[in-house]
Design a protein around this motif. Structure first.
Motif, PDB file in Angstrom:
ATOM      1  N   TYR A   1       4.125  -0.756   7.225  1.00 60.75           N
ATOM      2  CA  TYR A   1       3.280   0.414   7.015  1.00 60.75           C
ATOM      3  C   TYR A   1       4.041   1.593   6.405  1.00 60.75           C
ATOM      4  O   TYR A   1       3.517   2.688   6.322  1.00 60.75           O
ATOM      5  CB  TYR A   1       2.646   0.838   8.347  1.00 60.75           C
ATOM      6  CG  TYR A   1       1.732  -0.212   8.922  1.00 60.75           C
ATOM      7  CD1 TYR A   1       0.560  -0.584   8.253  1.00 60.75           C
ATOM      8  CD2 TYR A   1       2.035  -0.847  10.127  1.00 60.75           C
ATOM      9  CE1 TYR A   1      -0.277  -1.552   8.786  1.00 60.75           C
ATOM     10  CE2 TYR A   1       1.199  -1.823  10.660  1.00 60.75           C
ATOM     11  CZ  TYR A   1       0.046  -2.180   9.982  1.00 60.75           C
ATOM     12  OH  TYR A   1      -0.785  -3.138  10.490  1.00 60.75           O
ATOM     13  N   SER A   2       5.277   1.334   6.004  1.00 58.07           N
ATOM     14  CA  SER A   2       6.107   2.345   5.334  1.00 58.07           C
ATOM     15  C   SER A   2       6.100   3.667   6.109  1.00 58.07           C
ATOM     16  O   SER A   2       5.784   4.736   5.573  1.00 58.07           O
ATOM     17  CB  SER A   2       5.612   2.574   3.900  1.00 58.07           C
ATOM     18  OG  SER A   2       6.610   3.148   3.096  1.00 58.07           O
TER      19      SER A   2
ATOM     20  N   GLN B   1       0.811  -1.207   0.000  1.00 52.32           N
ATOM     21  CA  GLN B   1       0.000   0.000   0.000  1.00 52.32           C
ATOM     22  C   GLN B   1       0.850   1.265   0.000  1.00 52.32           C
ATOM     23  O   GLN B   1       0.438   2.284  -0.507  1.00 52.32           O
ATOM     24  CB  GLN B   1      -0.933   0.000   1.219  1.00 52.32           C
ATOM     25  CG  GLN B   1      -2.095  -0.962   1.055  1.00 52.32           C
ATOM     26  CD  GLN B   1      -2.966  -0.993   2.294  1.00 52.32           C
ATOM     27  OE1 GLN B   1      -2.514  -0.714   3.402  1.00 52.32           O
ATOM     28  NE2 GLN B   1      -4.233  -1.326   2.112  1.00 52.32           N
ATOM     29  N   ASP B   2       2.034   1.198   0.544  1.00 49.58           N
ATOM     30  CA  ASP B   2       2.997   2.297   0.539  1.00 49.58           C
ATOM     31  C   ASP B   2       2.391   3.632   0.914  1.00 49.58           C
ATOM     32  O   ASP B   2       2.101   4.476   0.088  1.00 49.58           O
ATOM     33  CB  ASP B   2       3.655   2.410  -0.843  1.00 49.58           C
ATOM     34  CG  ASP B   2       4.874   3.330  -0.759  1.00 49.58           C
ATOM     35  OD1 ASP B   2       5.644   3.168   0.194  1.00 49.58           O
ATOM     36  OD2 ASP B   2       5.026   4.215  -1.609  1.00 49.58           O
ATOM     37  N   PHE B   3       2.193   3.825   2.201  1.00 48.91           N
ATOM     38  CA  PHE B   3       1.687   5.093   2.726  1.00 48.91           C
ATOM     39  C   PHE B   3       2.708   6.184   2.416  1.00 48.91           C
ATOM     40  O   PHE B   3       3.893   6.025   2.672  1.00 48.91           O
ATOM     41  CB  PHE B   3       1.498   4.983   4.242  1.00 48.91           C
ATOM     42  CG  PHE B   3       0.604   3.844   4.636  1.00 48.91           C
ATOM     43  CD1 PHE B   3      -0.746   4.070   4.861  1.00 48.91           C
ATOM     44  CD2 PHE B   3       1.105   2.557   4.789  1.00 48.91           C
ATOM     45  CE1 PHE B   3      -1.579   3.032   5.252  1.00 48.91           C
ATOM     46  CE2 PHE B   3       0.280   1.507   5.165  1.00 48.91           C
ATOM     47  CZ  PHE B   3      -1.064   1.752   5.389  1.00 48.91           C
ATOM     48  N   SER B   4       2.256   7.305   1.887  1.00 49.05           N
ATOM     49  CA  SER B   4       3.190   8.383   1.543  1.00 49.05           C
ATOM     50  C   SER B   4       2.554   9.731   1.829  1.00 49.05           C
ATOM     51  O   SER B   4       1.331   9.887   1.785  1.00 49.05           O
ATOM     52  CB  SER B   4       3.596   8.308   0.065  1.00 49.05           C
ATOM     53  OG  SER B   4       2.462   8.418  -0.763  1.00 49.05           O
TER      54      SER B   4
ATOM     55  N   GLU C   1      -3.318   6.389  10.572  1.00 45.46           N
ATOM     56  CA  GLU C   1      -3.462   5.970  11.961  1.00 45.46           C
ATOM     57  C   GLU C   1      -2.347   5.016  12.369  1.00 45.46           C
ATOM     58  O   GLU C   1      -1.871   5.034  13.507  1.00 45.46           O
ATOM     59  CB  GLU C   1      -4.829   5.309  12.168  1.00 45.46           C
ATOM     60  CG  GLU C   1      -5.148   4.978  13.621  1.00 45.46           C
ATOM     61  CD  GLU C   1      -5.173   6.224  14.511  1.00 45.46           C
ATOM     62  OE1 GLU C   1      -4.781   6.123  15.690  1.00 45.46           O
ATOM     63  OE2 GLU C   1      -5.580   7.306  14.010  1.00 45.46           O
ATOM     64  N   THR C   2      -1.929   4.177  11.429  1.00 47.03           N
ATOM     65  CA  THR C   2      -0.888   3.198  11.747  1.00 47.03           C
ATOM     66  C   THR C   2       0.461   3.855  12.027  1.00 47.03           C
ATOM     67  O   THR C   2       1.357   3.211  12.583  1.00 47.03           O
ATOM     68  CB  THR C   2      -0.736   2.197  10.588  1.00 47.03           C
ATOM     69  OG1 THR C   2      -0.552   2.915   9.363  1.00 47.03           O
ATOM     70  CG2 THR C   2      -1.960   1.311  10.474  1.00 47.03           C
TER      71      THR C   2
END
Length: 597
Positions: free
Chosen positions: A446-447, A98-101, A432-433
């Motif tokens: 969670y990057s 998902q690569d949160f950015s 949130e993570t």
């Protein structure tokens, strides 16, 4: 990083200013060591550089192509999987893909970009309309041109053409609306004489006129005029470029004069100069006119008269100096142009040499994205590459860098496999993570940007630079700042370099503790079955809340073999790590390397 063309254009204009200034400086410093002809040749180098912003940057990889000891002759084409879906992601570890950015604001505000584009294009449109107006006005007058019937003039033109070795037909016309001889017509050339010429000038002066205009024809100056006019319109806002183009017009006339003088006796030079003076007060010029005038105003005339007065045929020594200086400028230009062209893609290419490379056509997987896929077969020692140009280009690694940030921290004992927890400082993030304490595994899953930024800060810039140099990680550039150098900033790496580095990582060929590498291999493991293990890391470049760059790097182990890969996509928006991963997995499925469990 994907940038609008207008920004690329402005950056190129800025860099071109230095190059053009250099050309003008060379012409000034070496004016006595360069013949008139070679000074004019330098203007053509200048003109070519002005085309750089509009030439695909692949053209400027001659340095790479000449160094590569291989050719992409083996080609494989895939036509399926043009439309990929999120179903692929649903069967593997979605958290790793998902690569949160977080968005970075690196570009100029859209309003400024749009304002420049509107002003620039409006100026171009206005100048085009002016050019069309004057062209139409001038060519309408051609209806009233009369053929020359004077046999002496026709015979003289024929004699002059024979002297210069010109065999093409050139029409000779008279006009009452002009006061200075001109040459017009790219495909159907005409020399147009004013009606008063036959009564006011001697046959010898008319001969000088014919020789001058025929030299323009021989030198293709009508075509050159079109090019200069087009560049003047495009770069209407750039004073240095406009000055350089004006100087090119002067150099063109000096070359033409020199060519005429070479065919005259020395005692005729003065008479030729007087012929120019006779037309000085009568000369007129239309803006952006694709034609030549015998005289183009008093300012240029003065310089031409000085040139004629001091003219001497180029000596052998001068010719040798001219060839040497011109050749040196050409070599410098060939080295400089790729540096100027790079802002077009905002990427930097690196040199890659391998004899075992196969090109593939995988465009169906990429849709509208600009992208590349690189696959390295460890056992066969072969590369399969789609879009080799993009594979050689360096761009920001974004979250794919986190793998190596963690490796550095483990090596420096900033964290250990057993004790990798970092305390959240309470800063609220959009995910949130991220808003909790993190371990290496959770931060990788969670990057989590702040976790790896904290590792780098603890390590320090000096040690970090040493580690990057040790790995030869891309351009090794930390100048973008400790928290952001890997986020759409200074640090850049190419997909091929990603594969090469990840190959060394997988084989444990890096000079790092094998235990640390095994820890990270576990951290980036995405999915496994009885037949394969897939590992990897995504990365997303988000600028002004738009995803413009997507990475997925990793390796897949199947049947005792390992394949290392890197996928990169770029677009104005919707280019993220998840989409890059989806494309890569679809390709791996097509190749029979990945199977849904």
């Amino acid at each position: 990083m994907y940038l609008p063309f207008s920004i690329h254009f402005l950056v190129c204009c800025f860099l071109l200013s230095f190059f053009i200034g250099g050309i003008l400086l060379v012409k000034y410093l070496f004016k006595n060591q360069l013949s008139t002809t070679f000074q004019y040749y330098l203007d053509f180098i200048l003109c070519f550089t002005l085309l750089v912003p509009f030439i695909p940057n692949t053209f400027f990889y001659w340095n790479i192509r000449t160094l590569l000891p291989f050719s992409f002759s083996d080609s494989t084409t895939y036509s399926e999987y043009g439309n990929y879906s999120k179903q692929t992601l649903s069967i593997i570890n979605q958290r790793l893909l998902q690569d949160f950015s977080i968005s970075t604001d690196k570009q100029l505000p859209d309003l400024l970009i749009t304002s420049f584009e509107v002003i620039w294009l409006s100026g171009i449109l206005l100048l085009v309309l002016i050019a069309i107006y004057y062209h139409k006005r001038f060519y309408q007058k051609q209806k009233y041109l009369k053929p020359v019937t004077d046999s002496a003039l026709i015979s003289l033109l024929t004699t002059c053409k024979q002297e210069l070795g010109i065999t093409s037909f050139i029409d000779l016309r008279l006009s009452s609306s002009i006061k200075s001889p001109i040459l017009i017509g790219l495909l159907k050339p005409k020399i147009i004489l004013p009606h008063s010429l036959t009564q006011s000038y001697s046959i010898q002066e008319v001969r000088y006129i014919f020789l001058h205009e025929l030299q323009h024809y021989k030198h293709k100056d009508i075509l050159i005029n079109y090019i200069i006019s087009a560049l003047t319109i495009i770069y209407w806002f750039h004073p240095l470029i406009l000055y350089a183009l004006k100087e090119m017009k002067l150099d063109r006339e000096l070359v033409c004069d020199s060519s005429v003088l070479n065919g005259l006796e020395e005692d005729q030079y003065t008479d030729y100069g007087y012929t120019l003076i006779h037309f000085a007060d009568q000369a007129h010029s239309y803006p952006l006119a694709p034609r030549t005038n015998l005289s183009q105003g008093k300012e240029l005339l003065k310089k031409r008269i000085i040139h004629i007065t001091h003219y001497q045929s180029p000596s052998k020594k001068l010719k040798v100096k001219s060839y040497f200086i011109f050749g040196l400028v050409v070599l410098i230009t060939l080295q400089t142009l790729p540096l100027i062209a790079r802002p077009i893609s905002n990427k930097v290419a690196f040199n890659f040499g391998s004899s075992n490379v196969k090109e593939e056509d995988l465009h169906a997987f990429f849709g509208d994205y600009i992208g590349t896929f690189v696959l390295y077969d460890l056992e066969e020692d072969t590369y399969s590459i789609y879009n080799k140009t993009h594979a050689l280009e360096r761009t920001s690694p974004n979250s794919t860098y986190k793998l190596y940030s963690a490796l550095f921290a483990l090596d420096a004992n900033t964290i250990t496999p057993e004790h990798s927890k970092r305390i959240w400082d309470g800063t609220m993030y959009p995910f949130e993570t991220w808003n909790q304490d993190q371990t290496l595994i959770s931060a990788m899953n969670y990057s989590v940007n702040w976790y790896f930024q904290d590792l780098d800060t603890t390590l320090g810039a000096s040690k970090l630079a040493t580690y990057l140099k040790k790995l030869h990680y891309g351009n090794e550039d930390l100048s973008g700042g400790m928290d952001t150098f890997w986020l759409n900033s200074s640090l850049k790496i190419s997909p091929l370099e990603q594969v090469q580095l990840l190959t060394a990582f997988y084989k444990q060929d890096l000079a790092f503790n094998p235990k640390d590498i095994l820890t990270l291999k576990q951290a980036i493991k995405i999915s496994e079955s009885s037949t394969y293990i897939l590992s990897g890391k995504t990365g997303t470049g988000r600028v002004n809340d738009k995803d413009i760059s997507g990475w997925f790097i990793g390796y897949i182990e199947k049947s005792g073999k390992a394949y290392i890969f890197a996928t990169h996509i770029a677009s104005k928006e919707y280019a993220d790590g998840a989409r890059a991963a989806d494309i890569a997995i679809s390709i791996l499925k097509e190749k029979g390397l990945y199977e849904a469990s």
